[in-house]
Enzyme design. Sequence first.
Site, PDB file in Angstrom:
ATOM      1  N   GLU A   1     -62.788  63.760 -75.372  1.00  0.00           N
ATOM      2  CA  GLU A   1     -62.552  62.908 -76.744  1.00  0.00           C
ATOM      3  C   GLU A   1     -62.169  63.692 -77.661  1.00  0.00           C
ATOM      4  O   GLU A   1     -62.684  64.864 -78.221  1.00  0.00           O
ATOM      5  CB  GLU A   1     -63.925  62.069 -77.261  1.00  0.00           C
ATOM      6  CG  GLU A   1     -63.780  61.437 -78.470  1.00  0.00           C
ATOM      7  CD  GLU A   1     -64.799  60.434 -78.624  1.00  0.00           C
ATOM      8  OE1 GLU A   1     -65.748  60.179 -77.606  1.00  0.00           O
ATOM      9  OE2 GLU A   1     -64.820  59.708 -79.710  1.00  0.00           O
TER      10      GLU A   1
ATOM     11  N   ASP B   1     -73.623  54.655 -70.246  1.00  0.00           N
ATOM     12  CA  ASP B   1     -73.644  55.664 -71.073  1.00  0.00           C
ATOM     13  C   ASP B   1     -75.254  56.100 -71.318  1.00  0.00           C
ATOM     14  O   ASP B   1     -76.023  55.176 -72.061  1.00  0.00           O
ATOM     15  CB  ASP B   1     -72.834  55.377 -72.530  1.00  0.00           C
ATOM     16  CG  ASP B   1     -72.180  56.592 -73.010  1.00  0.00           C
ATOM     17  OD1 ASP B   1     -72.445  57.530 -72.423  1.00  0.00           O
ATOM     18  OD2 ASP B   1     -71.683  56.254 -74.055  1.00  0.00           O
TER      19      ASP B   1
ATOM     20  N   ASP C   1     -72.487  53.930 -75.471  1.00  0.00           N
ATOM     21  CA  ASP C   1     -73.757  53.609 -76.470  1.00  0.00           C
ATOM     22  C   ASP C   1     -72.971  53.757 -77.773  1.00  0.00           C
ATOM     23  O   ASP C   1     -73.451  53.563 -79.065  1.00  0.00           O
ATOM     24  CB  ASP C   1     -74.245  55.280 -76.617  1.00  0.00           C
ATOM     25  CG  ASP C   1     -73.596  56.476 -76.990  1.00  0.00           C
ATOM     26  OD1 ASP C   1     -72.322  56.368 -76.997  1.00  0.00           O
ATOM     27  OD2 ASP C   1     -74.256  57.489 -76.971  1.00  0.00           O
ATOM     28  N   SER C   2     -71.502  53.661 -78.090  1.00  0.00           N
ATOM     29  CA  SER C   2     -70.722  52.978 -79.109  1.00  0.00           C
ATOM     30  C   SER C   2     -71.050  51.535 -79.557  1.00  0.00           C
ATOM     31  O   SER C   2     -71.095  51.215 -80.542  1.00  0.00           O
ATOM     32  CB  SER C   2     -69.178  53.020 -78.681  1.00  0.00           C
ATOM     33  OG  SER C   2     -68.941  52.274 -77.634  1.00  0.00           O
TER      34      SER C   2
ATOM     35  N   GLU D   1     -73.230  63.105 -72.555  1.00  0.00           N
ATOM     36  CA  GLU D   1     -72.407  64.142 -73.327  1.00  0.00           C
ATOM     37  C   GLU D   1     -72.961  65.622 -73.092  1.00  0.00           C
ATOM     38  O   GLU D   1     -74.089  65.798 -72.994  1.00  0.00           O
ATOM     39  CB  GLU D   1     -72.700  63.643 -74.579  1.00  0.00           C
ATOM     40  CG  GLU D   1     -72.027  62.151 -75.119  1.00  0.00           C
ATOM     41  CD  GLU D   1     -72.165  61.987 -76.431  1.00  0.00           C
ATOM     42  OE1 GLU D   1     -72.570  62.679 -77.523  1.00  0.00           O
ATOM     43  OE2 GLU D   1     -71.551  60.673 -76.994  1.00  0.00           O
TER      44      GLU D   1
ATOM     45  N   LYS E   1     -72.643  58.011 -67.860  1.00  0.00           N
ATOM     46  CA  LYS E   1     -72.077  59.184 -68.426  1.00  0.00           C
ATOM     47  C   LYS E   1     -73.221  59.964 -69.260  1.00  0.00           C
ATOM     48  O   LYS E   1     -73.831  59.191 -69.852  1.00  0.00           O
ATOM     49  CB  LYS E   1     -71.054  58.644 -69.301  1.00  0.00           C
ATOM     50  CG  LYS E   1     -70.286  59.479 -70.119  1.00  0.00           C
ATOM     51  CD  LYS E   1     -69.104  58.834 -70.890  1.00  0.00           C
ATOM     52  CE  LYS E   1     -69.141  58.369 -72.231  1.00  0.00           C
ATOM     53  NZ  LYS E   1     -69.838  58.939 -73.315  1.00  0.00           N
TER      54      LYS E   1
HETATM   55  O1  KIV Z   1     -69.567  55.368 -76.320  1.00  0.00           O
HETATM   56  C1  KIV Z   1     -68.595  55.306 -76.114  1.00  0.00           C
HETATM   57  O2  KIV Z   1     -67.822  53.945 -76.145  1.00  0.00           O
HETATM   58  C2  KIV Z   1     -67.733  56.538 -75.279  1.00  0.00           C
HETATM   59  C3  KIV Z   1     -66.519  56.307 -75.403  1.00  0.00           C
HETATM   60  C4  KIV Z   1     -65.879  56.764 -76.698  1.00  0.00           C
HETATM   61  C5  KIV Z   1     -65.756  57.135 -74.256  1.00  0.00           C
HETATM   62  O3  KIV Z   1     -68.335  57.283 -75.313  1.00  0.00           O
END
Ligand code: KIV
Length: 303
Positions: free
Chosen positions: A197, A98, A59-60, A130, A128
């Site tokens: 992280e 994500d 989600d970056s 969080e 993934k």
């Molecule tokens: O969103 C992302 O790119 C991430 C990585 C930094 C692990 O969660």
Amino acid sequence: MSIRPQRPAPATPAPGRLPITELAEMKARRQPIVMVTAYDAPGGRLADQAGADLVLVGDSAAMTVLGHDSTVPATMDEMLVLTRAVTRGSRRPLVIADMPFGSFQVSDEDAVRNAIRFVKEAGADAVKLEGAGPMLSRVRAIVGAGVPVMGHLGLTPQSATMLGGFKAQGRTAEKALALLADARALEAAGCFSLVLEAVPSPVAARVTRDLSIPTIGIGAGPDCDGQVLVWHDLLGLYEGRTARFVKRYADVAGTIRTALEEYAADVRERRFPEEQHTYAMPEDELALFEEAVRTSRDVETWL
Ligand code: KIV
């Protein structure tokens, strides 16, 4: 016409795809796991060609691709589009989607529904999410529905405000213990691996030794079972301030800018296009065309 096979659901992994069980074996062999983010088909293809084991559609993307100041605004619809593009481009690596902020926090049902969308609609192999605490029941529910889950602890950008900003986590004995407890809980809930992280290296090393699932570090030192970097950071495409843990392997932004400047100058100086970039037509057809234009005013009558 060559028809590329559709990516099947994870229950039937495609030939050549890294089996998810291989990750634990890599940990046991102490073979480092390579993960990188990607957000489009060329990114997925290049990560695959470079031999990445895992591709995270992070989600970056909200910051690197969509221009937001944080990861929070990323939506399910946006993440689905990006994940679909990455899965079209990559074959061997496992593609992990994500789960964006708001897609899993409200209820187990929401979390399962959205995780399944990533698998069914975008071809993701895993998701993934969080956090721990209340998120443990989300992990159990999603894994129970047959979708593998990667955990994410330490600096969890979706809750950066609650954490007091983008800073390292687990830097006191008490916080490090809490992080270890969360990591154990995520493993027990069924995560197949865990991102750490911005965590002090000795804490990440301790967590890594303690768990049987692989840890993937970003700013968590060399003792994690694998490492992940964000595409735009690694390639020098993101021009904002980057974190201490980023290593830049290229200046792709500089390369792109120089190419665009050369292109703009060529257009303005009429150096582009050249002969080899244009299409010709037979002389006699050209003569007929010119004659027709010259003798008739009404273009419609020619056709
Ligand atoms: O969103 C992302 O790119 C991430 C990585 C930094 C692990 O969660």
